[in-house]
Design a protein around this motif. Structure first.
Motif, PDB file in Angstrom:
ATOM      1  N   ARG A  45      46.493  14.028   9.902  1.00  0.00           N
ATOM      2  CA  ARG A  45      45.502  14.286   9.069  1.00  0.00           C
ATOM      3  C   ARG A  45      44.292  14.039   9.941  1.00  0.00           C
ATOM      4  O   ARG A  45      44.271  13.224  10.807  1.00  0.00           O
ATOM      5  N   GLU A  46      43.322  15.078   9.638  1.00  0.00           N
ATOM      6  CA  GLU A  46      41.794  15.058  10.160  1.00  0.00           C
ATOM      7  C   GLU A  46      40.880  15.071   9.435  1.00  0.00           C
ATOM      8  O   GLU A  46      40.871  15.653   8.254  1.00  0.00           O
ATOM      9  N   LYS A  47      39.638  14.415   9.582  1.00  0.00           N
ATOM     10  CA  LYS A  47      38.619  14.430   9.133  1.00  0.00           C
ATOM     11  C   LYS A  47      37.871  15.858   9.212  1.00  0.00           C
ATOM     12  O   LYS A  47      37.885  16.245  10.288  1.00  0.00           O
ATOM     13  N   VAL A  48      37.243  16.340   8.019  1.00  0.00           N
ATOM     14  CA  VAL A  48      36.905  17.702   7.931  1.00  0.00           C
ATOM     15  C   VAL A  48      35.261  17.448   7.777  1.00  0.00           C
ATOM     16  O   VAL A  48      34.472  18.248   8.348  1.00  0.00           O
ATOM     17  N   ALA A  49      34.806  16.513   6.965  1.00  0.00           N
ATOM     18  CA  ALA A  49      33.445  16.290   6.346  1.00  0.00           C
ATOM     19  C   ALA A  49      33.121  15.057   6.135  1.00  0.00           C
ATOM     20  O   ALA A  49      33.890  14.306   5.485  1.00  0.00           O
ATOM     21  N   PHE A  50      31.899  14.558   6.350  1.00  0.00           N
ATOM     22  CA  PHE A  50      31.464  13.264   5.429  1.00  0.00           C
ATOM     23  C   PHE A  50      30.087  13.485   5.240  1.00  0.00           C
ATOM     24  O   PHE A  50      29.244  14.150   5.680  1.00  0.00           O
ATOM     25  N   ILE A  51      29.907  12.475   4.159  1.00  0.00           N
ATOM     26  CA  ILE A  51      28.443  12.608   3.465  1.00  0.00           C
ATOM     27  C   ILE A  51      28.364  11.156   2.948  1.00  0.00           C
ATOM     28  O   ILE A  51      29.139  10.432   2.635  1.00  0.00           O
ATOM     29  N   THR A  52      27.002  10.863   3.229  1.00  0.00           N
ATOM     30  CA  THR A  52      26.366   9.422   2.887  1.00  0.00           C
ATOM     31  C   THR A  52      26.638   9.363   1.423  1.00  0.00           C
ATOM     32  O   THR A  52      26.502  10.246   0.605  1.00  0.00           O
ATOM     33  N   SER A  53      26.068   8.206   0.876  1.00  0.00           N
ATOM     34  CA  SER A  53      26.148   7.811  -0.313  1.00  0.00           C
ATOM     35  C   SER A  53      25.261   8.562  -1.299  1.00  0.00           C
ATOM     36  O   SER A  53      25.536   8.844  -2.348  1.00  0.00           O
ATOM     37  N   THR A  54      24.172   8.804  -0.752  1.00  0.00           N
ATOM     38  CA  THR A  54      23.067   9.527  -1.284  1.00  0.00           C
ATOM     39  C   THR A  54      22.996  11.049  -1.105  1.00  0.00           C
ATOM     40  O   THR A  54      22.501  11.849  -1.800  1.00  0.00           O
ATOM     41  N   GLY A  55      23.861  11.402  -0.217  1.00  0.00           N
ATOM     42  CA  GLY A  55      23.861  12.892   0.109  1.00  0.00           C
ATOM     43  C   GLY A  55      22.865  13.340   1.052  1.00  0.00           C
ATOM     44  O   GLY A  55      22.687  14.536   1.375  1.00  0.00           O
ATOM     45  N   ALA A  56      22.171  12.349   1.615  1.00  0.00           N
ATOM     46  CA  ALA A  56      20.964  12.710   2.412  1.00  0.00           C
ATOM     47  C   ALA A  56      21.523  13.192   3.963  1.00  0.00           C
ATOM     48  O   ALA A  56      20.895  13.783   4.430  1.00  0.00           O
ATOM     49  N   ALA A  57      22.456  12.748   4.287  1.00  0.00           N
ATOM     50  CA  ALA A  57      23.281  12.977   5.693  1.00  0.00           C
ATOM     51  C   ALA A  57      24.735  13.429   5.399  1.00  0.00           C
ATOM     52  O   ALA A  57      25.514  13.087   4.680  1.00  0.00           O
ATOM     53  N   THR A  58      25.052  14.733   6.222  1.00  0.00           N
ATOM     54  CA  THR A  58      26.242  14.967   6.302  1.00  0.00           C
ATOM     55  C   THR A  58      26.870  15.059   7.903  1.00  0.00           C
ATOM     56  O   THR A  58      25.793  15.599   8.852  1.00  0.00           O
ATOM     57  N   VAL A  59      28.350  15.327   8.039  1.00  0.00           N
ATOM     58  CA  VAL A  59      28.601  15.682   9.372  1.00  0.00           C
ATOM     59  C   VAL A  59      29.886  16.383   8.985  1.00  0.00           C
ATOM     60  O   VAL A  59      30.603  16.013   8.341  1.00  0.00           O
ATOM     61  N   HIS A  60      29.970  17.449   9.700  1.00  0.00           N
ATOM     62  CA  HIS A  60      31.268  18.370   9.672  1.00  0.00           C
ATOM     63  C   HIS A  60      31.734  18.351  11.149  1.00  0.00           C
ATOM     64  O   HIS A  60      31.145  18.505  12.041  1.00  0.00           O
ATOM     65  N   ALA A  61      33.137  18.592  10.897  1.00  0.00           N
ATOM     66  CA  ALA A  61      33.966  18.640  12.226  1.00  0.00           C
ATOM     67  C   ALA A  61      33.529  20.054  13.044  1.00  0.00           C
ATOM     68  O   ALA A  61      33.168  20.975  12.171  1.00  0.00           O
ATOM     69  N   ASP A  62      33.847  20.074  14.044  1.00  0.00           N
ATOM     70  CA  ASP A  62      33.414  21.176  14.886  1.00  0.00           C
ATOM     71  C   ASP A  62      34.200  22.544  14.309  1.00  0.00           C
ATOM     72  O   ASP A  62      33.419  23.554  14.192  1.00  0.00           O
ATOM     73  N   ALA A  63      35.352  22.364  13.915  1.00  0.00           N
ATOM     74  CA  ALA A  63      36.366  23.320  13.622  1.00  0.00           C
ATOM     75  C   ALA A  63      35.786  24.132  12.305  1.00  0.00           C
ATOM     76  O   ALA A  63      36.264  25.170  12.174  1.00  0.00           O
ATOM     77  N   VAL A  64      34.931  23.287  11.678  1.00  0.00           N
ATOM     78  CA  VAL A  64      34.573  24.070  10.318  1.00  0.00           C
ATOM     79  C   VAL A  64      33.140  24.211  10.302  1.00  0.00           C
ATOM     80  O   VAL A  64      32.557  24.560   9.213  1.00  0.00           O
ATOM     81  N   GLN A  65      32.459  23.653  11.198  1.00  0.00           N
ATOM     82  CA  GLN A  65      30.913  23.886  11.031  1.00  0.00           C
ATOM     83  C   GLN A  65      30.513  25.278  10.953  1.00  0.00           C
ATOM     84  O   GLN A  65      30.672  26.160  11.864  1.00  0.00           O
ATOM     85  N   GLY A  66      29.615  25.335  10.232  1.00  0.00           N
ATOM     86  CA  GLY A  66      28.866  26.630   9.915  1.00  0.00           C
ATOM     87  C   GLY A  66      29.651  27.469   8.899  1.00  0.00           C
ATOM     88  O   GLY A  66      29.035  28.237   8.254  1.00  0.00           O
TER      89      GLY A  66
END
Length: 114
Positions: A45-66
């Motif tokens: 299992r791999e992480k695809v994306a992350f979002i903070t509780s407010t939604g103010a910040a996100t991170v996406h894995a390189d494989a899906v970025q963009g």
């Protein structure tokens, strides 16, 4: 009772789009970061994306970025994953995860045909 229910998966041709949803209940959704993961057959299992509780910040894995975008609606207790330009290698079961209390949904299958 903490519950996460994913929906929106399906079969789509390469280059197509899907939006996954994850509806939460049994905890204070707006207080916790959330993530999307995926697991392809025979792979970890791999992480695809992350979002903070407010939604103010996100991170996406390189494989899906963009191509993929994580978002959330704290009024509707719902997490989303918008997936564009899908590739066959995106085929997997997609899971949402709440960070606190840690919990997982049952998963939704995404299949991208070539």
């Amino acid at each position: 009772q903490v519950q996460l229910v994913e929906s929106g998966g399906g079969l789509v041709p390469a280059g197509g789009s899907l939006t996954l949803s994850c509806t939460a209940s049994g905890f204070t959704f707006s207080s916790t970061p959330m993530s999307w993961y995926r697991q392809a057959p025979g792979q970890e299992r791999e992480k695809v994306a992350f979002i903070t509780s407010t939604g103010a910040a996100t991170v996406h894995a390189d494989a899906v970025q963009g191509r993929f975008t994580i978002s959330r609606d704290n009024f509707r207790n719902t997490l989303y994953l918008r997936m564009n330009s899908l590739k066959p290698e995106d085929t997997a079961v997609y899971y949402c995860r709440a960070h606190s209390p840690e919990s997982w949904g049952q998963g939704t299958q995404v299949t991208v045909s070539s």
